[in-house]
Design a protein around this motif. Structure first.
Motif, PDB file in Angstrom:
ATOM      1  N   THR A   1      -7.988   5.894  -5.555  1.00 60.20           N
ATOM      2  CA  THR A   1      -8.396   6.708  -6.692  1.00 60.20           C
ATOM      3  C   THR A   1      -9.467   5.951  -7.464  1.00 60.20           C
ATOM      4  OG1 THR A   1      -7.691   7.536  -8.859  1.00 60.20           O
ATOM      5  CG2 THR A   1      -6.358   5.789  -7.918  1.00 60.20           C
ATOM      6  N   GLY A   2     -10.342   6.679  -8.133  1.00 62.82           N
ATOM      7  CA  GLY A   2     -11.357   6.033  -8.964  1.00 62.82           C
ATOM      8  C   GLY A   2     -10.776   5.610 -10.305  1.00 62.82           C
ATOM      9  N   ASN A   3      -9.506   5.935 -10.538  1.00 59.16           N
ATOM     10  CA  ASN A   3      -8.890   5.605 -11.829  1.00 59.16           C
ATOM     11  C   ASN A   3      -8.270   4.207 -11.804  1.00 59.16           C
ATOM     12  OD1 ASN A   3      -9.681   8.127 -12.572  1.00 59.16           O
ATOM     13  ND2 ASN A   3      -7.644   9.048 -12.407  1.00 59.16           N
ATOM     14  N   ASP A   4      -7.993   3.704 -13.009  1.00 58.00           N
ATOM     15  CA  ASP A   4      -7.505   2.333 -13.150  1.00 58.00           C
ATOM     16  C   ASP A   4      -5.980   2.290 -13.115  1.00 58.00           C
ATOM     17  OD1 ASP A   4      -7.474  -0.357 -13.614  1.00 58.00           O
ATOM     18  OD2 ASP A   4      -7.842  -0.202 -15.764  1.00 58.00           O
ATOM     19  N   VAL A   5      -5.415   2.579 -11.943  1.00 59.40           N
ATOM     20  CA  VAL A   5      -3.949   2.626 -11.844  1.00 59.40           C
ATOM     21  C   VAL A   5      -3.398   1.293 -11.335  1.00 59.40           C
ATOM     22  CG1 VAL A   5      -4.004   5.104 -11.363  1.00 59.40           C
ATOM     23  CG2 VAL A   5      -3.991   3.488  -9.454  1.00 59.40           C
ATOM     24  N   THR A   6      -2.096   1.134 -11.405  1.00 57.72           N
ATOM     25  CA  THR A   6      -1.428  -0.069 -10.870  1.00 57.72           C
ATOM     26  C   THR A   6      -0.343   0.383  -9.896  1.00 57.72           C
ATOM     27  OG1 THR A   6       0.074  -0.006 -12.759  1.00 57.72           O
ATOM     28  CG2 THR A   6      -1.826  -1.476 -12.946  1.00 57.72           C
ATOM     29  N   GLU A   7      -0.730   0.582  -8.657  1.00 59.81           N
ATOM     30  CA  GLU A   7       0.222   1.123  -7.678  1.00 59.81           C
ATOM     31  C   GLU A   7       0.376   0.218  -6.454  1.00 59.81           C
ATOM     32  OE1 GLU A   7      -1.302   5.080  -7.013  1.00 59.81           O
ATOM     33  OE2 GLU A   7      -1.033   5.655  -9.115  1.00 59.81           O
ATOM     34  N   CYS A   8      -0.705  -0.469  -6.071  1.00 60.35           N
ATOM     35  CA  CYS A   8      -0.641  -1.448  -4.972  1.00 60.35           C
ATOM     36  C   CYS A   8      -0.718  -2.846  -5.570  1.00 60.35           C
ATOM     37  CB  CYS A   8      -1.810  -1.258  -3.998  1.00 60.35           C
ATOM     38  SG  CYS A   8      -1.751   0.289  -3.094  1.00 60.35           S
ATOM     39  N   THR A   9       0.055  -3.770  -5.003  1.00 62.25           N
ATOM     40  CA  THR A   9       0.028  -5.140  -5.516  1.00 62.25           C
ATOM     41  C   THR A   9      -1.150  -5.920  -4.917  1.00 62.25           C
ATOM     42  OG1 THR A   9       1.561  -5.766  -3.763  1.00 62.25           O
ATOM     43  CG2 THR A   9       2.511  -5.322  -5.936  1.00 62.25           C
ATOM     44  N   GLY A  10      -1.505  -7.021  -5.598  1.00 62.24           N
ATOM     45  CA  GLY A  10      -2.474  -7.965  -5.055  1.00 62.24           C
ATOM     46  C   GLY A  10      -3.925  -7.628  -5.310  1.00 62.24           C
ATOM     47  N   SER A  11      -4.811  -8.290  -4.551  1.00 67.57           N
ATOM     48  CA  SER A  11      -6.280  -8.290  -4.646  1.00 67.57           C
ATOM     49  C   SER A  11      -6.734  -9.373  -5.609  1.00 67.57           C
ATOM     50  CB  SER A  11      -6.877  -6.938  -5.054  1.00 67.57           C
ATOM     51  OG  SER A  11      -6.869  -6.793  -6.458  1.00 67.57           O
ATOM     52  N   THR A  12      -7.912  -9.925  -5.354  1.00 70.60           N
ATOM     53  CA  THR A  12      -8.443 -10.981  -6.213  1.00 70.60           C
ATOM     54  C   THR A  12      -8.922 -10.389  -7.523  1.00 70.60           C
ATOM     55  OG1 THR A  12      -9.201 -12.023  -4.200  1.00 70.60           O
ATOM     56  CG2 THR A  12     -10.073 -12.913  -6.252  1.00 70.60           C
ATOM     57  N   SER A  13      -9.514  -9.194  -7.441  1.00 70.35           N
ATOM     58  CA  SER A  13     -10.144  -8.644  -8.636  1.00 70.35           C
ATOM     59  C   SER A  13      -9.147  -8.199  -9.701  1.00 70.35           C
ATOM     60  CB  SER A  13     -11.049  -7.481  -8.262  1.00 70.35           C
ATOM     61  OG  SER A  13     -10.313  -6.477  -7.584  1.00 70.35           O
ATOM     62  N   CYS A  14      -7.967  -7.737  -9.312  1.00 73.73           N
ATOM     63  CA  CYS A  14      -7.030  -7.358 -10.385  1.00 73.73           C
ATOM     64  C   CYS A  14      -5.637  -7.948 -10.244  1.00 73.73           C
ATOM     65  CB  CYS A  14      -6.995  -5.852 -10.615  1.00 73.73           C
ATOM     66  SG  CYS A  14      -6.836  -4.872  -9.152  1.00 73.73           S
ATOM     67  N   ALA A  15      -5.336  -8.615  -9.140  1.00 74.85           N
ATOM     68  CA  ALA A  15      -4.089  -9.384  -8.994  1.00 74.85           C
ATOM     69  C   ALA A  15      -2.868  -8.709  -9.607  1.00 74.85           C
ATOM     70  CB  ALA A  15      -4.288 -10.789  -9.587  1.00 74.85           C
ATOM     71  N   ILE A  16      -2.550  -7.531  -9.123  1.00 72.14           N
ATOM     72  CA  ILE A  16      -1.400  -6.807  -9.673  1.00 72.14           C
ATOM     73  C   ILE A  16      -0.100  -7.397  -9.108  1.00 72.14           C
ATOM     74  CG2 ILE A  16      -0.255  -4.542  -9.802  1.00 72.14           C
ATOM     75  CD1 ILE A  16      -3.114  -3.318  -9.639  1.00 72.14           C
ATOM     76  N   THR A  17       0.813  -7.718 -10.004  1.00 71.35           N
ATOM     77  CA  THR A  17       2.097  -8.304  -9.588  1.00 71.35           C
ATOM     78  C   THR A  17       3.157  -7.203  -9.516  1.00 71.35           C
ATOM     79  OG1 THR A  17       2.689  -8.655 -11.889  1.00 71.35           O
ATOM     80  CG2 THR A  17       1.575 -10.482 -10.770  1.00 71.35           C
ATOM     81  N   ALA A  18       4.319  -7.555  -8.962  1.00 77.24           N
ATOM     82  CA  ALA A  18       5.428  -6.586  -8.888  1.00 77.24           C
ATOM     83  C   ALA A  18       5.787  -6.109 -10.296  1.00 77.24           C
ATOM     84  CB  ALA A  18       6.627  -7.230  -8.209  1.00 77.24           C
ATOM     85  N   GLU A  19       5.711  -7.019 -11.273  1.00 80.14           N
ATOM     86  CA  GLU A  19       6.040  -6.665 -12.661  1.00 80.14           C
ATOM     87  C   GLU A  19       4.962  -5.749 -13.251  1.00 80.14           C
ATOM     88  OE1 GLU A  19       6.283  -9.861 -11.495  1.00 80.14           O
ATOM     89  OE2 GLU A  19       8.456  -9.577 -11.314  1.00 80.14           O
ATOM     90  N   GLY A  20       3.700  -5.982 -12.810  1.00 82.87           N
ATOM     91  CA  GLY A  20       2.569  -5.226 -13.363  1.00 82.87           C
ATOM     92  C   GLY A  20       2.512  -3.774 -12.894  1.00 82.87           C
ATOM     93  N   LEU A  21       3.250  -3.440 -11.838  1.00 88.56           N
ATOM     94  CA  LEU A  21       3.162  -2.080 -11.275  1.00 88.56           C
ATOM     95  C   LEU A  21       3.549  -1.004 -12.295  1.00 88.56           C
ATOM     96  CD1 LEU A  21       4.697  -2.660  -7.712  1.00 88.56           C
ATOM     97  CD2 LEU A  21       2.311  -2.113  -8.238  1.00 88.56           C
ATOM     98  N   ALA A  22       4.509  -1.324 -13.159  1.00 89.81           N
ATOM     99  CA  ALA A  22       5.029  -0.317 -14.108  1.00 89.81           C
ATOM    100  C   ALA A  22       3.964   0.157 -15.092  1.00 89.81           C
ATOM    101  CB  ALA A  22       6.213  -0.909 -14.870  1.00 89.81           C
TER     102      ALA A  22
END
Ligand code: PEP
Ligand code: CO
Length: 450
Positions: free
Chosen positions: A397-418
């Motif tokens: 999606t072009g939107n700023d969601v938190t659904e997949c973990t990881g990546s260098t650019s946004c480093a989403i953690t399991a806690e960050g998914l919510a």
């Protein structure tokens, strides 16, 4: 071969369908939909087929992506525009590294029906029929919402028409002008290193545009620099809807599914003797079929022969979705078999559906490293085999969601998914993760990561 009609699938066993309680209303809706204008023109589907044929030969690259499931609730211009801009950005990155045209196909304007792993969902001791996508029933966890409603097909058609209208406006109206590459950068990416890398690329393109303008080639004189085409696609799962939009093309006297330019068959509904194969064999659109780890070698050849008996280039896109752990074992024998049989297919990779996991915080997610790993393995297997890796198929999606973990650019953690977990169904890459994947892939293709 038995004779084919748009409704001949009805004589075959079928999976993953709703059971409509009110058959009379269903019939009325189908009749009404059959009288509506088609959403695409058959000539456009033929153009896409030619472009996919080029991708299959290694002369172009297929970028297919969009929502896992579109939704009635999240229907607005911003979401469509953000996906459009993201596709343009990824297009630039891939075009620059491959030096080939990128064929852009959205999972958009019709991607509403979902196969589910279970017919029921259970929550707090309550068991209800599963949500099957907005074209079928509602996502709310209530008995009423989960009853399949035929009228949802009309709403899906109308939303698809409005979405496609805006996509065509963006494509032709100037948003895609190559003098605007800087403006495609999305606000929430601009300031991270990835946004900067994209800006550097944009600067190079700006220079090239200035040079071309000095030669007299501008977007006023060359429509290619000013316009683009984003084709539409979805999984043709709900055949009542697809049948109603199947039309005879008067130019060629052939049948086209005019609900989208390209349609695909899901991994769960690709049984050779069942309804989806029957329906797909009769339409002339370019089509796709998912190839999961359970696909057999002979089964795949039979499937190819059923769906593309004339071995036409650009007709059949095989979308591999094995998972990072399985692709090295299950994909090479299939690829070898198809190569040795001399079948013309367009191989692409869907690194999403084989990499689903549950996060420690309870979310259905996918990890960026696994996604990237499956993509890279897909490319290296093709390299070894001397075959063509023709593109990628992503849920994004072009939107700023938190659904997949990881990546260098946004480093989403399991806690960050919510924080911004908005998907209707499967977890999507957000714009930053998708752009990062495009850069990593372009490094792989150009050999910069060796
Ligand atoms: C999908 O692409 O949304 C999907 C359900 O994929 P698959 O059929 O590969 O599971
Ligand atoms: Co999905």
């Amino acid at each position: 071969m038995m004779s084919w009609t748009p409704g001949s699938w009805r004589d075959f066993p079928i999976k993953q369908q709703p059971t409509y309680q009110d058959q009379e209303t269903l019939k009325k809706v189908e009749t009404e939909l059959s009288s509506y204008p088609p959403l695409i023109f058959a000539g456009e589907a033929r153009n896409l087929k030619r472009k996919l044929a080029a991708a299959g030969r290694g002369e172009a690259f297929l970028l297919q992506g969009g929502d896992c499931a579109e939704s009635f609730a999240d229907f607005n211009a911003e979401t469509i525009k953000n996906l459009f801009k993201l596709m343009l950005q990824m297009n630039m990155v891939l075009m620059y590294s491959t030096g080939k045209p990128v064929v852009k196909v959205g999972r958009i304007a019709g991607q509403f029906a979902k196969p589910r792993s279970s017919d029921f969902e259970e929550f707090d001791g309550v068991k209800l029929p599963s949500y099957r996508g907005d074209i079928i029933n509602g996502i709310e966890f209530t008995k009423e919402a989960r009853i399949p409603n035929p009228h949802n097909m009309i709403r899906a058609y109308n939303q698809s028409a409005a979405t496609l209208n805006l996509v065509r406006a963006f494509s032709r109206g100037g948003l895609a002008d190559l003098n605007k590459v800087h403006q495609w950068n999305l606000d929430f990416i601009k300031d991270n290193p990835l946004g900067k890398r994209y800006d550097e690329l944009s600067d190079k393109i700006d220079h090239a545009m200035k040079f071309m303008a000095a030669c007299g080639l501008t977007s006023e004189t060359m429509p290619q620099l000013h316009q683009t085409t984003l084709y539409t696609s979805h999984e043709a799962l709900l055949l009542n809807y697809e049948e109603a939009l199947t039309r005879l093309d008067t130019e060629t006297n052939e049948w086209y599914d005019c609900s989208a330019h390209m349609l695909w068959i899901g991994d769960r509904t690709r049984d050779l003797n069942e309804a989806h194969i029957e329906y797909f064999r009769g339409i002339k659109n370019p089509i796709g079929c998912k190839v999961g780890p359970s696909m057999g070698e002979d089964e795949l050849i039979d499937l190819i022969e059923a769906l593309n008996p004339e071995n036409e280039e650009g007709r059949l896109n095989l979308i591999v979705r094995m998972g990072a752990e399985k692709i090295a074992e299950f994909f090479p024998p299939l690829l070898k078999k198809v190569r040795d049989a001399g079948k013309n297919v367009v191989w692409t990779i869907d690194p999403m559906h084989g990499n689903v996991e549950k996060s420690s915080t309870g979310f259905k997610t996918r990890d960026f490293d696994n996604i990237l790993s499956e993509v890279k393995q897909f490319f290296s297997i093709h390299k070894e085999m001397g075959t063509v890796a023709a593109g990628i198929h992503l849920e994004m999606t072009g939107n700023d969601v938190t659904e997949c973990t990881g990546s260098t650019s946004c480093a989403i953690t399991a806690e960050g998914l919510a924080s911004r977990y908005h998907t209707q169904c499967d977890p999507r890459l957000n714009a930053s993760q998708a752009l990062e994947l495009a850069f990593m892939l372009s490094d792989t293709i150009s050999g910069a990561d060796q």
